[in-house]
Design a protein around this motif. Structure first.
Motif, PDB file in Angstrom:
ATOM      1  N   SER A 118      29.732 -63.798  -6.824  1.00  0.00           N
ATOM      2  CA  SER A 118      30.651 -64.331  -7.826  1.00  0.00           C
ATOM      3  C   SER A 118      32.093 -63.952  -7.508  1.00  0.00           C
ATOM      4  CB  SER A 118      30.281 -63.786  -9.210  1.00  0.00           C
ATOM      5  OG  SER A 118      31.313 -64.093 -10.122  1.00  0.00           O
ATOM      6  N   LEU A 119      32.979 -64.921  -7.657  1.00  0.00           N
ATOM      7  CA  LEU A 119      34.405 -64.663  -7.434  1.00  0.00           C
ATOM      8  C   LEU A 119      34.968 -63.795  -8.547  1.00  0.00           C
ATOM      9  CD1 LEU A 119      35.456 -68.278  -6.404  1.00  0.00           C
ATOM     10  CD2 LEU A 119      35.093 -66.314  -4.891  1.00  0.00           C
ATOM     11  N   ILE A 144      30.068 -69.726 -10.788  1.00  0.00           N
ATOM     12  CA  ILE A 144      31.109 -69.075  -9.955  1.00  0.00           C
ATOM     13  C   ILE A 144      30.915 -67.576  -9.890  1.00  0.00           C
ATOM     14  CG2 ILE A 144      33.068 -70.662  -9.930  1.00  0.00           C
ATOM     15  CD1 ILE A 144      34.084 -69.272 -12.459  1.00  0.00           C
TER      16      ILE A 144
END
Ligand SMILES: [Fe+2]
Ligand SMILES: [Fe+2]
Length: 211
Positions: A109-110, A211
């Protein structure tokens, strides 16, 4: 003089760095009971499995943050040691989910810095209330994680034996962690707190899927 916020930022930075650089599992990657050869995932299956493993990886990033913060917050050396040991065991989960995520061709995940910082703050807050509540927080977290992993075992592609083996082993470990915290004198958290935790987890898991 370093303020409380400076110290918080420093700890979060240090924690994230250690997670990013060198998570080495102390146990070997869980093997599935059935042979993995001949099992191929379709493209939608691969994407779905990777998204679920990203969710689990974020969960383990949060576990690192929570346990580290709780170790810092307690005044009892034996509890500090218990939380630090738990963080170490959770590092296996972190390494396995990172490995599986990579095998499935996707990245973490960013938003990991955000998840880590949030979980760290939560761990500190729980620890500041007192040891019994801090332990109760562990019991409830592990209970919710266990249910969440059960859901993943339902949802993961049947053919993805490697991901399933990881989730299965994690589930067994989380049950043990919860039981251990319970035996150390955990206090049951109030219903609204549990509901708030469930809601926060829902936000985290549904975001990390994408994300
Ligand atoms: Fe875990
Ligand atoms: Fe755990």
């Amino acid at each position: 003089m370093a303020s409380w916020t400076d110290r918080f930022i420093l700890e979060v930075d240090r924690g994230l760095r250690s997670i990013g650089n060198s998570v080495v599992a102390s146990r070997s990657f869980p093997e599935s009971a059935s042979p993995a050869e001949g099992t191929r995932l379709t493209e939608p299956e691969r994407r779905h499995a990777a998204a679920l493993m990203r969710v689990n990886h974020v969960g383990e990033v949060c576990a690192q943050a929570l346990y580290r913060a709780q170790a810092v917050a307690t005044r009892k050396p034996e509890l500090e040691q218990m939380f630090a040991a738990a963080a170490k065991e959770e590092a296996d989960h972190l390494a396995w989910t990172a490995q599986r995520l990579e095998e499935l061709g996707e990245g973490p995940s960013l938003l990991n810095p955000l998840w880590f910082a949030g979980a760290y703050a939560l761990g500190l807050a729980a620890g500041r209330v007192g040891d019994a509540v801090s332990l109760g927080f562990v019991v409830e977290t592990e209970r919710q994680v266990e249910q969440h992993l059960e859901g993943h075992l339902e949802s993961l592609p049947k053919a993805d034996l490697r991901s399933r083996a990881v989730v299965d082993q994690m589930r067994a470990d989380e049950i043990r962690h919860g039981a251990h915290a319970q035996s150390q004198g955990a206090r049951e958290l109030p219903g609204p707190v549990k509901a708030a935790m469930r809601m926060a987890a829902k936000v985290m898991t549904s975001t990390a899927y994408w994300i």
